[in-house]
Design an enzyme around this catalytic site. Structure first.
Site, PDB file in Angstrom:
ATOM      1  N   LEU A 166      11.605 -10.294 -23.222  1.00  0.00           N
ATOM      2  CA  LEU A 166      12.569 -10.332 -24.316  1.00  0.00           C
ATOM      3  C   LEU A 166      13.453  -9.087 -24.241  1.00  0.00           C
ATOM      4  CD1 LEU A 166      13.217 -12.068 -26.887  1.00  0.00           C
ATOM      5  CD2 LEU A 166      12.150 -10.219 -28.152  1.00  0.00           C
TER       6      LEU A 166
ATOM      7  N   TYR B 151      13.559 -17.368 -33.729  1.00  0.00           N
ATOM      8  CA  TYR B 151      13.426 -16.475 -34.879  1.00  0.00           C
ATOM      9  C   TYR B 151      14.030 -15.121 -34.569  1.00  0.00           C
ATOM     10  CZ  TYR B 151       9.438 -13.967 -32.750  1.00  0.00           C
ATOM     11  OH  TYR B 151       8.641 -13.207 -31.939  1.00  0.00           O
TER      12      TYR B 151
ATOM     13  N   LYS C  88      14.069 -15.919 -27.908  1.00  0.00           N
ATOM     14  CA  LYS C  88      13.090 -15.525 -28.934  1.00  0.00           C
ATOM     15  C   LYS C  88      12.633 -16.776 -29.682  1.00  0.00           C
ATOM     16  CE  LYS C  88      12.353 -11.798 -32.296  1.00  0.00           C
ATOM     17  NZ  LYS C  88      11.152 -11.171 -31.753  1.00  0.00           N
TER      18      LYS C  88
ATOM     19  N   GLU D  40       5.761  -6.757 -20.603  1.00  0.00           N
ATOM     20  CA  GLU D  40       6.030  -6.248 -21.958  1.00  0.00           C
ATOM     21  C   GLU D  40       4.800  -6.518 -22.803  1.00  0.00           C
ATOM     22  OE1 GLU D  40       9.030  -8.539 -24.125  1.00  0.00           O
ATOM     23  OE2 GLU D  40       8.437 -10.338 -23.027  1.00  0.00           O
TER      24      GLU D  40
END
Ligand SMILES: Cc1ncc(COP(=O)(O)O)c(C=O)c1O
Length: 287
Positions: free
Chosen positions: A207, A33, A149, A182
């Site tokens: 990411l 996505y 992702k 993260e």
């Protein structure tokens, strides 16, 4: 104005939008996505998000659902049909529909595509940024390819729920070395005691945030000292400032980590300035 979704090459009413029960996204989370922030009906940091979309698809060997030029048209049309001026547009591509079997279907089905768009109340977001937000820490428990992702987000779902139950907006993952990787849906930053802006390097299992990359470029242009170097939760708690970045949050000051105040518990000057500068950049560059 009603809500509309783009589903497998057709616009349908949001309430009636549906995918097949054997869509591999539904059965295996076999899909990717992207999310773009929308300002004044235009996509911000659009090139960075397209580049990451192509890379995610390539890494999973999912064919491109259509050309980038065609995608731009349907993304813009989804934004327009939903009357979104400022908000978010979401794109999901899965390997498609096939009888359930873990290995890739052969022949490959057409990839399945879904696009939705929603408005965001920028004034409410601004008020939240002025107050700052809280994060909690959670043990890193995701797979080793967080650079892709994918829609496989169950650890992120659980971490976000833990954050919500603790009155926080985000969970920061901490790896086995005791370093923050993260957030569950954002990149993590501090301004350390030396005044240096720090965020984790992208060699780590994180990411490659598009907002993160743009902000590093802006920091370089502004001669703000920065380092792509990890930090521990303790360093973050003792830092001058902390904040998160992402298409959804833009730049959001963090004022509490696991219940401990960062600095004096209010948003710091660097985070506030970077938020303003990033939003200016995102608006100006939107296309
Ligand atoms: C795990 C994770 N890290 C970082 C980000 C921030 O990425 P970007 O700035 O490209 O939105 C996201 C955004 O959804 C995310 O899910």
């Amino acid at each position: 104005m009603g809500r509309f979704a783009y589903v497998n090459h057709r616009f349908v009413r949001h309430g009636e939008a549906a995918v097949h029960i054997e869509d591999r996204g539904y059965q295996f989370a076999d899909g990717v996505y992207e999310v773009w922030a929308v300002f004044e009906g235009k996509l911000s940091d659009s090139a960075g998000h397209f580049a990451r979309l192509h890379r995610s698809l390539r890494e999973l060997r999912i064919p491109e659902p259509m050309s980038e030029a065609a995608l731009k048209v349907v993304l813009a049309e989804t934004v327009r049909r939903n009357g979104v001026r400022d908000g978010l547009v979401y794109l999901q591509v899965t390997r498609g529909v096939a009888p359930r079997d873990h290995a890739f279907p052969d022949p490959a089905p057409a990839p399945a595509i879904v696009i939705t768009a929603k408005s965001v109340d920028l004034e409410a977001a601004e008020r939240r940024a002025e107050l700052g937000a809280a994060v909690i820490t959670q043990p890193e428990n995701r797979w080793g390819r967080c650079d892709i992702k994918t829609v496989s987000l169950l650890p992120n779902v659980l971490a976000k729920q833990a954050a919500r139950e603790a009155g926080a907006v985000e969970a920061w993952y901490v790896d086995e070395l005791g370093l923050v990787t993260e957030g569950a849906s954002s990149n993590a930053w501090i301004v350390d005691q030396a005044g240096v802006l720090r965020t984790r390097d992208v060699q780590a299992n994180i990411l490659r945030g598009v907002t993160r990359a743009s902000l590093l470029e802006l920091a370089a242009e502004m001669n703000v000292a920065f380092e792509e170097r990890p930090f521990t939760p303790e360093e973050a708690k003792g830092a001058r400032e902390a904040f998160i970045t992402g298409a959804g949050t833009l730049v959001l000051p963090i004022v509490r980590i696991d219940g401990a105040n960062v600095g004096d518990g209010t948003p710091g000057p660097v985070a506030k300035r970077l938020r303003r500068i990033y939003i200016d950049h995102a608006r100006r560059g939107a296309d």
